[in-house]
Design a protein around this motif. Structure first.
Motif, PDB file in Angstrom:
ATOM      1  N   LYS A 204     -26.684   2.731  -9.338  1.00  0.00           N
ATOM      2  CA  LYS A 204     -26.361   1.491  -9.890  1.00  0.00           C
ATOM      3  C   LYS A 204     -27.490   0.348  -9.036  1.00  0.00           C
ATOM      4  O   LYS A 204     -27.611  -0.446 -10.411  1.00  0.00           O
ATOM      5  CB  LYS A 204     -25.148   1.150 -10.406  1.00  0.00           C
ATOM      6  N   LEU A 205     -27.409  -0.177  -7.695  1.00  0.00           N
ATOM      7  CA  LEU A 205     -27.866  -0.758  -7.495  1.00  0.00           C
ATOM      8  C   LEU A 205     -29.584  -0.831  -7.070  1.00  0.00           C
ATOM      9  O   LEU A 205     -30.628  -1.259  -7.416  1.00  0.00           O
ATOM     10  CB  LEU A 205     -27.840  -1.027  -5.681  1.00  0.00           C
ATOM     11  N   VAL A 206     -30.479  -0.011  -7.266  1.00  0.00           N
ATOM     12  CA  VAL A 206     -31.660   0.674  -6.839  1.00  0.00           C
ATOM     13  C   VAL A 206     -32.279   0.929  -8.516  1.00  0.00           C
ATOM     14  O   VAL A 206     -33.582   0.350  -8.503  1.00  0.00           O
ATOM     15  CB  VAL A 206     -31.968   2.045  -6.779  1.00  0.00           C
ATOM     16  N   GLY A 207     -31.295   1.281  -9.514  1.00  0.00           N
ATOM     17  CA  GLY A 207     -31.715   1.420 -10.935  1.00  0.00           C
ATOM     18  C   GLY A 207     -31.921   2.727 -11.104  1.00  0.00           C
ATOM     19  O   GLY A 207     -33.135   3.841 -10.345  1.00  0.00           O
ATOM     20  N   PRO A 208     -32.510   3.087 -12.385  1.00  0.00           N
ATOM     21  CA  PRO A 208     -32.444   4.822 -12.651  1.00  0.00           C
ATOM     22  C   PRO A 208     -34.174   5.698 -12.732  1.00  0.00           C
ATOM     23  O   PRO A 208     -33.893   6.734 -12.510  1.00  0.00           O
ATOM     24  CB  PRO A 208     -32.511   4.815 -14.368  1.00  0.00           C
ATOM     25  N   GLU A 209     -34.365   4.598 -12.077  1.00  0.00           N
ATOM     26  CA  GLU A 209     -36.676   4.742 -12.267  1.00  0.00           C
ATOM     27  C   GLU A 209     -36.631   5.409 -10.571  1.00  0.00           C
ATOM     28  O   GLU A 209     -37.158   6.564 -10.378  1.00  0.00           O
ATOM     29  CB  GLU A 209     -37.503   4.239 -12.623  1.00  0.00           C
ATOM     30  N   VAL A 210     -35.834   4.680  -9.588  1.00  0.00           N
ATOM     31  CA  VAL A 210     -35.659   5.042  -8.206  1.00  0.00           C
ATOM     32  C   VAL A 210     -35.324   6.122  -8.185  1.00  0.00           C
ATOM     33  O   VAL A 210     -34.369   6.887  -8.017  1.00  0.00           O
ATOM     34  CB  VAL A 210     -35.118   4.278  -7.642  1.00  0.00           C
ATOM     35  N   ARG A 211     -36.327   7.038  -6.934  1.00  0.00           N
ATOM     36  CA  ARG A 211     -35.842   8.611  -6.558  1.00  0.00           C
ATOM     37  C   ARG A 211     -35.273   8.076  -5.418  1.00  0.00           C
ATOM     38  O   ARG A 211     -35.727   7.903  -4.811  1.00  0.00           O
ATOM     39  CB  ARG A 211     -37.175   8.984  -6.656  1.00  0.00           C
ATOM     40  N   ILE A 212     -33.492   9.660  -5.919  1.00  0.00           N
ATOM     41  CA  ILE A 212     -33.321   8.839  -4.108  1.00  0.00           C
ATOM     42  C   ILE A 212     -32.307  10.581  -4.107  1.00  0.00           C
ATOM     43  O   ILE A 212     -32.254  11.634  -4.419  1.00  0.00           O
ATOM     44  CB  ILE A 212     -31.663   9.094  -4.305  1.00  0.00           C
ATOM     45  N   LEU A 213     -33.173  10.866  -2.658  1.00  0.00           N
ATOM     46  CA  LEU A 213     -33.809  12.067  -1.514  1.00  0.00           C
ATOM     47  C   LEU A 213     -32.737  12.311  -0.880  1.00  0.00           C
ATOM     48  O   LEU A 213     -32.053  11.784   0.231  1.00  0.00           O
ATOM     49  CB  LEU A 213     -34.679  11.827  -1.430  1.00  0.00           C
ATOM     50  N   SER A 214     -31.301  13.696  -0.585  1.00  0.00           N
ATOM     51  CA  SER A 214     -30.975  13.725   0.319  1.00  0.00           C
ATOM     52  C   SER A 214     -31.439  15.283   0.957  1.00  0.00           C
ATOM     53  O   SER A 214     -32.630  16.114   0.668  1.00  0.00           O
ATOM     54  CB  SER A 214     -29.696  13.997  -0.374  1.00  0.00           C
ATOM     55  N   THR A 215     -30.309  15.878   2.164  1.00  0.00           N
ATOM     56  CA  THR A 215     -30.983  16.608   2.597  1.00  0.00           C
ATOM     57  C   THR A 215     -30.571  18.238   2.734  1.00  0.00           C
ATOM     58  O   THR A 215     -30.741  18.978   2.734  1.00  0.00           O
ATOM     59  CB  THR A 215     -31.312  16.384   4.223  1.00  0.00           C
ATOM     60  N   GLY A 216     -29.332  18.060   2.109  1.00  0.00           N
ATOM     61  CA  GLY A 216     -28.339  19.459   1.873  1.00  0.00           C
ATOM     62  C   GLY A 216     -29.433  20.062   1.342  1.00  0.00           C
ATOM     63  O   GLY A 216     -28.597  21.375   1.813  1.00  0.00           O
ATOM     64  N   GLU A 217     -29.940  20.480  -0.059  1.00  0.00           N
ATOM     65  CA  GLU A 217     -30.646  21.741  -0.537  1.00  0.00           C
ATOM     66  C   GLU A 217     -31.719  22.729   0.956  1.00  0.00           C
ATOM     67  O   GLU A 217     -31.268  23.752   0.514  1.00  0.00           O
ATOM     68  CB  GLU A 217     -31.025  21.506  -2.072  1.00  0.00           C
ATOM     69  N   PRO A 218     -32.284  21.286   1.067  1.00  0.00           N
ATOM     70  CA  PRO A 218     -33.066  21.866   2.268  1.00  0.00           C
ATOM     71  C   PRO A 218     -33.100  22.579   3.482  1.00  0.00           C
ATOM     72  O   PRO A 218     -32.886  23.684   3.401  1.00  0.00           O
ATOM     73  CB  PRO A 218     -34.794  20.875   2.860  1.00  0.00           C
TER      74      PRO A 218
END
Length: 272
Positions: A204-218
């Motif tokens: 919500k803070l960075v906006g819907p166009e910004v991609r957010i990456l985490s590491t769980g799946e790798p």
């Protein structure tokens, strides 16, 4: 060997986000998740403390639970201790987590990537070596987020996310503009496993166009690959999860219920 569990540990409840990805990829496997909250936060402690805790936890999981693989579901512990643990346990497949700088650089169109993490992670030699190795591919805006992991953990007890939201707002504001225009940050890397549980607020803070990456799946894919190589995949599920904590068992159980959405056996207290 195939019926033995996979050990997963973090300084708190944040590693449940990695456990969630592991369960999705490996539904037949058994897991022991250890939350070391009595000795947290790792991200604001020195390397000696983190290494000592990581060694003690690995010994406990091996000797008490007979784990067949270990996932370090903590960026700070990976940065500080993964090399030591692999040297001391050469027969044990060990998977660590680290901020996804490389995939973020590849995904970014503005070549401006934001990274949030604990101070212990983003000031570590290993993190800075990774960042420097990619400096020709993207500019990294790195923000240490003191107190955010702890606030996320405490929100389980208080059922109040206001502190989490406030800290997320402060730290994203300090990083500059987010968006898809030139000069804006179009990709945000979550450099702490706790932060996955604040991802909705961050989005919500960075906006819907910004991609957010985490590491769980790798991490889950890497764990699956190592078990396949070793011939120790469990094909006789269903899998189960055992929760262990050095802190308050009810807090860990509540977090697993809230964020993983499944009922678990009562968490076990480990005094160490």
């Amino acid at each position: 060997m195939s019926l033995q569990p996979i050990g997963v540990f973090d300084s708190g409840i944040g590693g449940l986000s990695v456990l969630q990805a592991l369960q999705a990829a490996l539904p037949l496997e058994h897991f022991v998740y250890l939350d070391d909250s009595l000795y947290a936060p790792y991200g604001e402690r020195d390397d000696a403390h983190v290494i000592a805790r990581s060694r003690a936890i690995t010994q406990y999981l091996r000797h008490t639970h007979g784990i067949k693989a270990l996932v370090i579901a903590c960026n700070t512990a990976t940065m500080a201790a993964v090399a030591r643990l692999r040297a001391e346990h050469p027969d044990l497949p060990i998977v660590g987590v680290e901020p996804g700088l490389k995939p973020a650089a590849a995904a970014s169109h503005t070549q401006r990537v934001g990274v949030i993490g604990t101070r212990g992670t983003v000031t570590s030699a290993k993190f800075n070596a990774l960042r420097l190795s990619l400096q020709d591919q993207a500019e990294f805006v790195v923000q240490p987020c003191d107190g955010l992991a702890d606030a996320i953990s405490r929100s389980v007890e208080t059922q109040d996310d206001s502190k989490v939201i406030s800290l997320c707002a402060d730290y994203t504001c300090a990083m500059g503009r987010f968006g898809i225009n030139p000069g804006e940050i179009d990709t945000l890397v979550l450099g702490c496993t706790h932060y996955v549980f604040a991802q909705a607020h961050l989005a919500k803070l960075v906006g819907p166009e910004v991609r957010i990456l985490s590491t769980g799946e790798p991490v889950a894919r890497r764990t699956q690959h190592l078990l396949e190589q070793a011939g120790t995949l469990n094909r006789n599920g269903p899998g189960r999860v055992q929760l262990v904590t050095t802190g308050e068992p009810a807090v860990l159980q509540a977090a697993a219920r809230r964020w993983l959405g499944f009922a678990t056996d009562e968490a076990v207290r480990w005094i160490a």
